[in-house]
Design an enzyme around this catalytic site. Structure first.
Site, mmCIF file in Angstrom:
data_model
loop_
_atom_site.group_PDB
_atom_site.id
_atom_site.type_symbol
_atom_site.label_atom_id
_atom_site.label_comp_id
_atom_site.label_asym_id
_atom_site.label_seq_id
_atom_site.Cartn_x
_atom_site.Cartn_y
_atom_site.Cartn_z
ATOM 1 N N VAL A 208 5.168 -5.222 6.376
ATOM 2 C CA VAL A 208 4.495 -5.989 7.423
ATOM 3 C C VAL A 208 5.015 -5.589 8.806
ATOM 4 O O VAL A 208 4.238 -5.227 9.693
ATOM 5 C CB VAL A 208 4.673 -7.505 7.166
ATOM 6 C CG1 VAL A 208 4.133 -8.316 8.339
ATOM 7 C CG2 VAL A 208 3.951 -7.900 5.890
ATOM 8 N N ASP B 274 15.946 -3.146 13.162
ATOM 9 C CA ASP B 274 16.398 -3.247 11.772
ATOM 10 C C ASP B 274 17.913 -3.095 11.766
ATOM 11 O O ASP B 274 18.475 -2.458 12.660
ATOM 12 C CB ASP B 274 15.752 -2.148 10.910
ATOM 13 C CG ASP B 274 15.782 -2.496 9.433
ATOM 14 O OD1 ASP B 274 14.716 -2.846 8.901
ATOM 15 O OD2 ASP B 274 16.874 -2.433 8.821
ATOM 16 N N LEU C 208 -2.814 -7.024 5.301
ATOM 17 C CA LEU C 208 -2.859 -5.625 4.863
ATOM 18 C C LEU C 208 -2.557 -5.492 3.371
ATOM 19 O O LEU C 208 -1.799 -6.258 2.793
ATOM 20 C CB LEU C 208 -1.882 -4.780 5.675
ATOM 21 C CG LEU C 208 -0.386 -5.083 5.626
ATOM 22 C CD1 LEU C 208 0.295 -4.501 4.408
ATOM 23 C CD2 LEU C 208 0.265 -4.533 6.875
ATOM 24 N N PHE D 233 -12.654 -7.106 -6.171
ATOM 25 C CA PHE D 233 -11.713 -7.900 -6.974
ATOM 26 C C PHE D 233 -12.337 -8.475 -8.244
ATOM 27 O O PHE D 233 -12.038 -9.580 -8.656
ATOM 28 C CB PHE D 233 -11.040 -8.982 -6.109
ATOM 29 C CG PHE D 233 -9.956 -8.379 -5.262
ATOM 30 C CD1 PHE D 233 -10.283 -7.561 -4.187
ATOM 31 C CD2 PHE D 233 -8.618 -8.544 -5.579
ATOM 32 C CE1 PHE D 233 -9.303 -6.927 -3.448
ATOM 33 C CE2 PHE D 233 -7.625 -7.916 -4.843
ATOM 34 C CZ PHE D 233 -7.983 -7.112 -3.776
ATOM 35 N N GLY E 188 -8.332 -5.951 -15.965
ATOM 36 C CA GLY E 188 -7.217 -5.071 -16.322
ATOM 37 C C GLY E 188 -6.072 -5.864 -16.916
ATOM 38 O O GLY E 188 -6.263 -6.987 -17.405
ATOM 39 N N CYS F 167 2.712 -9.542 -3.166
ATOM 40 C CA CYS F 167 2.077 -10.736 -2.593
ATOM 41 C C CYS F 167 1.490 -11.709 -3.605
ATOM 42 O O CYS F 167 1.868 -12.878 -3.628
ATOM 43 C CB CYS F 167 0.987 -10.313 -1.611
ATOM 44 S SG CYS F 167 1.642 -9.486 -0.172
ATOM 45 N N LYS G 35 3.932 -13.697 -5.897
ATOM 46 C CA LYS G 35 4.810 -14.549 -5.081
ATOM 47 C C LYS G 35 4.014 -15.679 -4.410
ATOM 48 O O LYS G 35 4.431 -16.838 -4.418
ATOM 49 C CB LYS G 35 5.483 -13.648 -4.037
ATOM 50 C CG LYS G 35 6.183 -14.341 -2.914
ATOM 51 C CD LYS G 35 6.910 -13.335 -2.030
ATOM 52 C CE LYS G 35 6.033 -12.674 -0.999
ATOM 53 N NZ LYS G 35 5.687 -13.466 0.172
HETATM 54 C C1 UDX Z 1 -2.739 -7.940 -1.481
HETATM 55 C C2 UDX Z 1 -3.959 -8.340 -0.629
HETATM 56 O O1 UDX Z 1 -5.071 -7.511 -0.978
HETATM 57 C C3 UDX Z 1 -3.629 -8.244 0.853
HETATM 58 O O2 UDX Z 1 -4.733 -8.707 1.615
HETATM 59 C C4 UDX Z 1 -2.402 -9.087 1.148
HETATM 60 O O3 UDX Z 1 -2.046 -9.016 2.514
HETATM 61 C C5 UDX Z 1 -1.229 -8.655 0.276
HETATM 62 O O4 UDX Z 1 -1.611 -8.718 -1.108
HETATM 63 P P1 UDX Z 1 -1.674 -5.652 -2.302
HETATM 64 O O5 UDX Z 1 -0.710 -6.486 -3.093
HETATM 65 O O6 UDX Z 1 -1.157 -4.508 -1.525
HETATM 66 O O7 UDX Z 1 -2.492 -6.559 -1.269
HETATM 67 O O8 UDX Z 1 -2.720 -5.021 -3.342
HETATM 68 P P2 UDX Z 1 -4.196 -5.296 -3.871
HETATM 69 O O9 UDX Z 1 -4.974 -4.078 -3.661
HETATM 70 O O10 UDX Z 1 -4.769 -6.543 -3.361
HETATM 71 O O11 UDX Z 1 -3.919 -5.423 -5.442
HETATM 72 C C6 UDX Z 1 -3.035 -6.392 -5.980
HETATM 73 C C7 UDX Z 1 -3.011 -6.326 -7.486
HETATM 74 O O12 UDX Z 1 -4.248 -6.773 -8.021
HETATM 75 C C8 UDX Z 1 -2.801 -4.917 -8.057
HETATM 76 O O13 UDX Z 1 -1.898 -4.988 -9.137
HETATM 77 C C9 UDX Z 1 -4.174 -4.494 -8.541
HETATM 78 O O14 UDX Z 1 -4.115 -3.600 -9.620
HETATM 79 C C10 UDX Z 1 -4.757 -5.837 -8.964
HETATM 80 N N1 UDX Z 1 -6.218 -5.881 -8.938
HETATM 81 C C11 UDX Z 1 -6.882 -5.786 -7.750
HETATM 82 C C12 UDX Z 1 -6.928 -6.059 -10.112
HETATM 83 O O15 UDX Z 1 -6.349 -6.177 -11.202
HETATM 84 N N2 UDX Z 1 -8.297 -6.135 -10.057
HETATM 85 C C13 UDX Z 1 -8.994 -6.042 -8.884
HETATM 86 O O16 UDX Z 1 -10.228 -6.132 -8.922
HETATM 87 C C14 UDX Z 1 -8.256 -5.857 -7.694
#
Ligand code: UDX
Length: 449
Positions: free
Chosen positions: A11, A30, A154, A250, A254, A261, A264
Site C-alpha cells: 500500500v 521505512d 489495489l 469474481f 476454485g 486482504c 484478514k
Molecule cells: C484484493 C482486492 O481485489 C483488492 O481490491 C483489495 O484492495 C485487496 O484484496 P488481492 O488480494 O491482491 O486484492 O487479489 P485478488 O485478485 O482480489 O484475488 C484474491 C484471491 O481471490 C486470490 O486468491 C484469487 O485466486 C481469488 N479469486 C479471485 C478467486 O478464487 N476467484 C475469483 O473470481 C477472483
C-alpha cells in the site's frame, strides 16, 4: 505540498510511487536501511509489474525520495499517508500496533499543521482514535493536526494500474478543509471521488473486500453443488455473468481465495461486528466455505488413491494468485503440509514464488520448469493459474507423468479438451473426467514400486 508516506509495503510504496508519478513531491519512510538503498536504485522490494520503473524514474527526477530519517521527514510534512500493515491477531481482530507506532513518531516530530491520511485497512472508528491520539501526544499544542481516511483498493499484480487508473477514490473527512486538500492531491488522477465521513470510508473498504470474498465463496459453493447434480460451473458462471446486476468478475470457482486482504478483512469485520454484539452471518459463511474449499482437491486425491505414502506429487503454482510472489494465505501452503504429512514426495514449481516458499518448506524439491515437475509424478495439483502452467498440454501430462491424474484447483482447462485423453482430471464445479477409471487404486499405487 510535501507528502510523506509511512511504510513501503504494497500500500505505502505503490501510493508513494503513484503520487510522485502524477507530479507530487513524495518522501517514503521505512526503518530498513537496506531496503531504502535498493528502492533508491529502482529495485522494488516486492514483485509488482511497473513499480520498479516508477521508482527509478521518479527517484532520478527528484520527485520521489526514500529515507530512514523519519524525524526530519515528518517535521515539515503537509500530509502524511499511513500505509503500514494491519495484520491479523489470533482472535481475528486487526493489529493496529504499526499504525500507532507511526502516529507516535508523527506527533513527536511534526512542527507545522498536518493532515494525516490513513490508507491502511483499519476497523471502523480507528481514524477517530488516530486523531485523538495524535492530538493528545503532540509536542507542540499550537499545531493543528487532522485525520482523513483514504482506503486503498489495489490488487496485487496490478497495483500500479489499479492506483493510477483507480475506479474510485474514497475520501473520509470531517472538515471542508481536509476535503479540499484531499481533492487537490487527487486532482491529477482524474477519477471519480466519493467523499464521505471517516467511519463510512473505513466501512467502504471492509464492505468492498468482504463482498468480493463473499462472491467467491458463493460461486465456490454453487460449484460444489454443480458437481453433485451434473452441472458445469464454468457454463453456470458465464450464464450468470451476462446479467449486469451480477457482472462477470469474481465468479471464478476454485480452491478458495488467499492473499493479504480477503482472509484478514473477512475475519476482522466479523470480529468487529461480534464485538458490537452483532453476528455478520454472510461473512461467517464466507470464511467457513473458504476454509473448507482449500482442501477439496486434497480430499479428492485421498479418495482416489487411498494412501499418498511414497507417491511423487507435482505441485504447480505456489503463490495465492498469478502475477505476485506473495504466499500469504495461499492454498498451496496447507495443502503441501497435508501432502507431506501423508508421506508424499512433493516436487514444486512456481515462476516467482519459489524463494518465499523455500522459507516455509526448505526440504521439498523445487524445479525450474512445469515439465520437470511432472516427470515421473503419480499425480499433479494446480494451485495457481500461471500462464506457464496453463500452457502445459494434456498430452504432456500423459507423456511426462507416471500416472496422469490431475487435480486442477483453478479450472485451467476446458473440460471437453480433457476427455478421451487418457488422463484423470479433477477440477472444481465440474464432473471429474475419469479416463483411467479401469485402473484400480492398487494399480495406481503399484506404479511406484
Ligand atoms: C484484493 C482486492 O481485489 C483488492 O481490491 C483489495 O484492495 C485487496 O484484496 P488481492 O488480494 O491482491 O486484492 O487479489 P485478488 O485478485 O482480489 O484475488 C484474491 C484471491 O481471490 C486470490 O486468491 C484469487 O485466486 C481469488 N479469486 C479471485 C478467486 O478464487 N476467484 C475469483 O473470481 C477472483
Amino acid at each position: 505540498m510535501k507528502i510523506v508516506v509511512a511504510g513501503t509495503g504494497y500500500v505505502g510504496l505503490v501510493t508513494g510511487a503513484c503520487l510522485s508519478e502524477v507530479g507530487h513531491s513524495v518522501t517514503c519512510v521505512d526503518i530498513d536501511e537496506k531496503k531504502i538503498q535498493k528502492m533508491k536504485q529502482g529495485i522494488s522490494p516486492i514483485y509488482e509489474p511497473g513499480l520498479g520503473e516508477l521508482l527509478k524514474k521518479n527517484n532520478d527526477n527528484g520527485k520521489l525520495n526514500f529515507t530512514t530519517d523519519y524525524k526530519n521527514a515528518y517535521k515539515d510534512a503537509d500530509l502524511v499517508f499511513i500505509g503500514v500493515g494491519t495484520p491479523e491477531r489470533e482472535d481475528g481482530s486487526a493489529n493496529l500496533d504499526y499504525v500507532f507506532n507511526v502516529c507516535k513518531q508523527i506527533s513527536d516530530n511534526i512542527e507545522k499543521d498536518c493532515l494525516v491520511v490513513v490508507k491502511s485497512t483499519v476497523p471502523i472508528g480507528t481514524n477517530d482514535k488516530v486523531e485523538e491520539f495524535l492530538r493528545e501526544n503532540l509536542k507542540n499544542n499550537d499545531i493543528h493536526v487532522e485525520v482523513a481516511s483514504n482506503p486503498e483498493f489495489l490488487a496485487q499484480g496490478t497495483a500500479v494500474i489499479d492506483t493510477l487508473y483507480a475506479k474510485r477514490i474514497v475520501i473520509g473527512v470531517e472538515s471542508e478543509k481536509a476535503e479540499n486538500i484531499m481533492k487537490e492531491i487527487y486532482k491529477p488522477y482524474n477519477q471519480p471521488i466519493v467523499v464521505t465521513n471517516r467511519r463510512s470510508a473505513e466501512m467502504i473498504k471492509y464492505a468492498s473486500n468482504d463482498f468480493l470474498a463473499l462472491k467467491i465463496s458463493f460461486i465456490n459453493e454453487i460449484a460444489n453443488f454443480c458437481e453433485m447434480v451434473g452441472a458445469d460451473i464454468e457454463d453456470v458462471a458465464k450464464g450468470m455473468s451476462f446479467d449486469p446486476r451480477i457482472g462477470d468478475k469474481f465468479l471464478k470457482a476454485g480452491i478458495g481465495y488467499g492473499g493479504s486482504c480477503f482472509p484478514k478483512d473477512t475475519k476482522a469485520l466479523h470480529w468487529l461486528a461480534n464485538d458490537n454484539g452483532y453476528e455478520l452471518k454472510t461473512i461467517k459463511a464466507t470464511i467457513e466455505v473458504n476454509q473448507n474449499q482449500k482442501y477439496k482437491l486434497f480430499r479428492a486425491a485421498k479418495q482416489r488413491v487411498g494412501s499418498l505414502k511414497g507417491l511423487k506429487v507435482a505441485v504447480l503454482g505456489l503463490t495465492f494468485k498469478p502475477g505476485t510472489d506473495d504466499l500469504r494465505e495461499a492454498p498451496s501452503i496447507p495443502n503441501v503440509r497435508r501432502l507431506l504429512d501423508e508421506g508424499a514426495e512433493v516436487v514444486a514449481y512456481d515462476p516467482v514464488g519459489e524463494d518465499n516458499f523455500k522459507r516455509i518448506y526448505p526440504n521439498i524439491k523445487y524445479v525450474e520448469t512445469p515439465e520437470e515437475t511432472l516427470e515421473g509424478a503419480h499425480m499433479a495439483f494446480i494451485f495457481t493459474e500461471w500462464d506457464e502452467i496453463k500452457k502445459i498440454s494434456p498430452t504432456q501430462y500423459i507423456e511426462l507423468m507416471n500416472n496422469p491424474i490431475l487435480f486442477d484447483g483453478r479450472n485451467c482447462y476446458k473440460i471437453n479438451d480433457m476427455r478421451n485423453f487418457g488422463i484423470d482430471y479433477y477440477s472444481v464445479g465440474r464432473k471429474a473426467v475419469l479416463n483411467l477409471k479401469n485402473k484400480s487404486n492398487k494399480e495406481v499405487a503399484a506404479t511406484i514400486m
